[in-house]
Design an enzyme around this catalytic site. Structure first.
Site, PDB file in Angstrom:
ATOM      1  N   SER A  88      73.714  25.543  28.040  1.00 31.09           N
ATOM      2  CA  SER A  88      73.605  24.313  28.965  1.00 31.09           C
ATOM      3  C   SER A  88      72.177  24.377  29.374  1.00 31.09           C
ATOM      4  O   SER A  88      71.444  25.138  29.335  1.00 31.09           O
ATOM      5  CB  SER A  88      74.524  24.826  30.387  1.00 31.09           C
ATOM      6  N   TYR A 108      77.935  29.793  37.018  1.00 30.36           N
ATOM      7  CA  TYR A 108      77.709  29.013  35.498  1.00 30.36           C
ATOM      8  C   TYR A 108      76.341  29.047  34.857  1.00 30.36           C
ATOM      9  O   TYR A 108      76.448  29.278  33.856  1.00 30.36           O
ATOM     10  CB  TYR A 108      78.354  27.651  35.824  1.00 30.36           C
ATOM     11  N   LYS A 145      75.414  30.682  31.225  1.00 29.88           N
ATOM     12  CA  LYS A 145      74.878  30.054  30.599  1.00 29.88           C
ATOM     13  C   LYS A 145      73.400  30.720  30.037  1.00 29.88           C
ATOM     14  O   LYS A 145      72.920  30.518  28.775  1.00 29.88           O
ATOM     15  CB  LYS A 145      74.785  28.472  30.754  1.00 29.88           C
TER      16      LYS A 145
HETATM   17  N1  NAD Z   1      80.291  18.608  29.583  1.00 34.79           N
HETATM   18  C1  NAD Z   1      79.084  18.984  29.931  1.00 34.79           C
HETATM   19  O1  NAD Z   1      78.281  18.275  30.373  1.00 34.79           O
HETATM   20  C2  NAD Z   1      78.442  20.191  29.423  1.00 34.79           C
HETATM   21  C3  NAD Z   1      77.186  20.640  29.746  1.00 34.79           C
HETATM   22  C4  NAD Z   1      76.613  21.925  29.510  1.00 34.79           C
HETATM   23  C5  NAD Z   1      77.457  22.833  28.605  1.00 34.79           C
HETATM   24  N2  NAD Z   1      78.842  22.441  28.270  1.00 34.79           N
HETATM   25  C6  NAD Z   1      79.381  23.313  27.657  1.00 34.79           C
HETATM   26  O2  NAD Z   1      80.119  22.676  26.390  1.00 34.79           O
HETATM   27  C7  NAD Z   1      81.387  23.542  26.180  1.00 34.79           C
HETATM   28  C8  NAD Z   1      82.489  22.213  26.117  1.00 34.79           C
HETATM   29  O3  NAD Z   1      82.684  21.747  27.489  1.00 34.79           O
HETATM   30  P1  NAD Z   1      83.640  20.396  27.233  1.00 34.79           P
HETATM   31  O4  NAD Z   1      82.629  19.764  28.423  1.00 34.79           O
HETATM   32  O5  NAD Z   1      83.918  20.038  26.144  1.00 34.79           O
HETATM   33  O6  NAD Z   1      84.748  20.945  28.311  1.00 34.79           O
HETATM   34  P2  NAD Z   1      86.386  20.788  28.337  1.00 34.79           P
HETATM   35  O7  NAD Z   1      86.736  21.405  29.677  1.00 34.79           O
HETATM   36  O8  NAD Z   1      86.586  19.624  27.944  1.00 34.79           O
HETATM   37  O9  NAD Z   1      86.774  21.956  27.219  1.00 34.79           O
HETATM   38  C9  NAD Z   1      86.659  23.387  27.289  1.00 34.79           C
HETATM   39  C10 NAD Z   1      87.849  23.829  26.484  1.00 34.79           C
HETATM   40  O10 NAD Z   1      87.605  25.376  26.779  1.00 34.79           O
HETATM   41  C11 NAD Z   1      89.004  25.765  26.852  1.00 34.79           C
HETATM   42  N3  NAD Z   1      88.867  27.235  27.290  1.00 34.79           N
HETATM   43  C12 NAD Z   1      88.696  27.424  28.500  1.00 34.79           C
HETATM   44  N4  NAD Z   1      88.689  28.725  28.698  1.00 34.79           N
HETATM   45  C13 NAD Z   1      89.001  29.329  27.501  1.00 34.79           C
HETATM   46  C14 NAD Z   1      89.391  30.528  27.161  1.00 34.79           C
HETATM   47  N5  NAD Z   1      89.038  31.857  28.113  1.00 34.79           N
HETATM   48  N6  NAD Z   1      89.652  30.785  25.648  1.00 34.79           N
HETATM   49  C15 NAD Z   1      89.780  29.605  24.894  1.00 34.79           C
HETATM   50  N7  NAD Z   1      89.551  28.509  25.323  1.00 34.79           N
HETATM   51  C16 NAD Z   1      89.364  28.459  26.497  1.00 34.79           C
HETATM   52  C17 NAD Z   1      89.701  24.959  27.681  1.00 34.79           C
HETATM   53  O11 NAD Z   1      91.274  24.798  27.377  1.00 34.79           O
HETATM   54  C18 NAD Z   1      89.391  23.370  26.932  1.00 34.79           C
HETATM   55  O12 NAD Z   1      90.080  23.033  26.001  1.00 34.79           O
HETATM   56  C19 NAD Z   1      81.506  24.521  27.270  1.00 34.79           C
HETATM   57  O13 NAD Z   1      80.997  25.586  26.749  1.00 34.79           O
HETATM   58  C20 NAD Z   1      80.680  24.033  28.270  1.00 34.79           C
HETATM   59  O14 NAD Z   1      80.137  24.960  29.105  1.00 34.79           O
HETATM   60  C21 NAD Z   1      79.359  21.304  28.301  1.00 34.79           C
END
Ligand code: NAD
Length: 254
Positions: free
Chosen positions: A139, A152, A156
């Site tokens: 992140s 968080y 990260k």
């Molecule tokens: N969306 C953003 O702006 C953003 C920014 C920085 C980092 N990220 C990172 O990108 C990745 C994807 O995020 P996203 O935005 O698509 O989120 P999202 O919430 O849409 O998807 C996350 C998925 O992870 C699954 N999950 C949660 N805990 C779990 C576990 N213990 N085991 C297996 N699956 C699990 C959830 O069921 C969900 O389907 C994450 O690691 C998030 O931290 C996202």
């Protein structure tokens, strides 16, 4: 010819947001995809959407070692040796130092740190003989502090650190495994929609960039980067941390 023809790739958290787009694009470009998620129904829906025998869905809690053992074995039995692991699943829990319940801190670290340690470990074990690529979702907060997302941010930072340590270990051991981290921010996925108090099925076209200049990104843009990092086009790229945030953190006032 697809860009990842016949590669076998595990995508965790493949049932939603970035993981869903990663799974769909990797399959479109020729990969066999093992779509995993703690939410099995969501993973099954994505595998069904891909169709054509190109994907399977597995229930998977990334913070459980025994789940990883089952996922890697079942995936290999279905499609053959694994060539790529996208450690994408994650949780984002809000709260500051004073207000966050200890259980929320623990859940954040269990998922985002222990889950990624296990993901890297099992990727190395599965790919050390023939090589492969790991992509870790870090992140923008991997390198920044945060008042309301401090747990968080800490988790990260650990993901970025694990990425470097995987590369160091594989170099020391002589494994042909690349590992890179993506540092996103402001990607319009259910995770971010929830923080904005918007439903997960919100029409993304209706969301305007902030008048203060903050611009959002889309999950298919993250998937383009994941595809590149898994493919041989990135054959010499390892230990990179690549931001995908529309440059929102550039200091334009200086
Ligand atoms: N969306 C953003 O702006 C953003 C920014 C920085 C980092 N990220 C990172 O990108 C990745 C994807 O995020 P996203 O935005 O698509 O989120 P999202 O919430 O849409 O998807 C996350 C998925 O992870 C699954 N999950 C949660 N805990 C779990 C576990 N213990 N085991 C297996 N699956 C699990 C959830 O069921 C969900 O389907 C994450 O690691 C998030 O931290 C996202």
């Amino acid at each position: 010819m697809g860009r990842v023809d016949n590669r076998v790739v595990v995508v965790t958290g493949g049932g939603s947001g970035c993981g869903r787009e990663d799974s769909i694009l990797l399959a479109k470009e020729g990969a066999k995809v093992i779509v995993t998620d703690i939410d099995h129904e969501a993973a099954m829906a994505v595998a069904a959407e891909i169709g054509g025998g190109k994907a399977i869905a597995l229930q998977h809690n990334i913070s459980k070692d025994e789940d990883w053992v089952r996922v890697m074995k079942t995936g290999q039995d279905a499609f053959g040796p694994i060539n790529g692991v996208v450690n994408n699943a994650g949780v984002l829990l809000m709260g500051d130092f004073e207000s966050m319940p200890f259980a929320d801190w623990q859940r954040t670290q269990e998922t985002n740190v222990t889950g990624y340690y296990l993901g890297c470990k099992h990727a190395i074990l599965a790919m050390k003989e023939h090589g492969g690529a790991i992509v870790n979702m870090a992140s923008i907060l991997s390198t920044l502090g945060s008042a309301n997302y401090f747990a968080y941010a800490a988790s990260k930072a650990a993901v970025a650190s694990l990425t470097g340590s995987v590369v160091a270990h594989c170099k020391q051991a002589g494994y042909k495994i690349r590992c890179n981290a993506i540092q996103p921010d402001g990607i319009l996925t259910p995770m971010v929609l929830k923080q904005m108090n918007l439903p997960r099925d919100t029409d993304l076209k209706m969301i305007k960039d902030s008048p203060m200049g903050y611009r959002f990104c889309y999950p298919h843009e993250v998937a383009n980067l994941v595809l590149f990092l898994i493919s041989d086009e990135a054959a010499s790229i390892s230990n990179a941390r690549i931001s995908i945030d529309n440059g929102n953190y550039a200091l334009s006032e200086f």
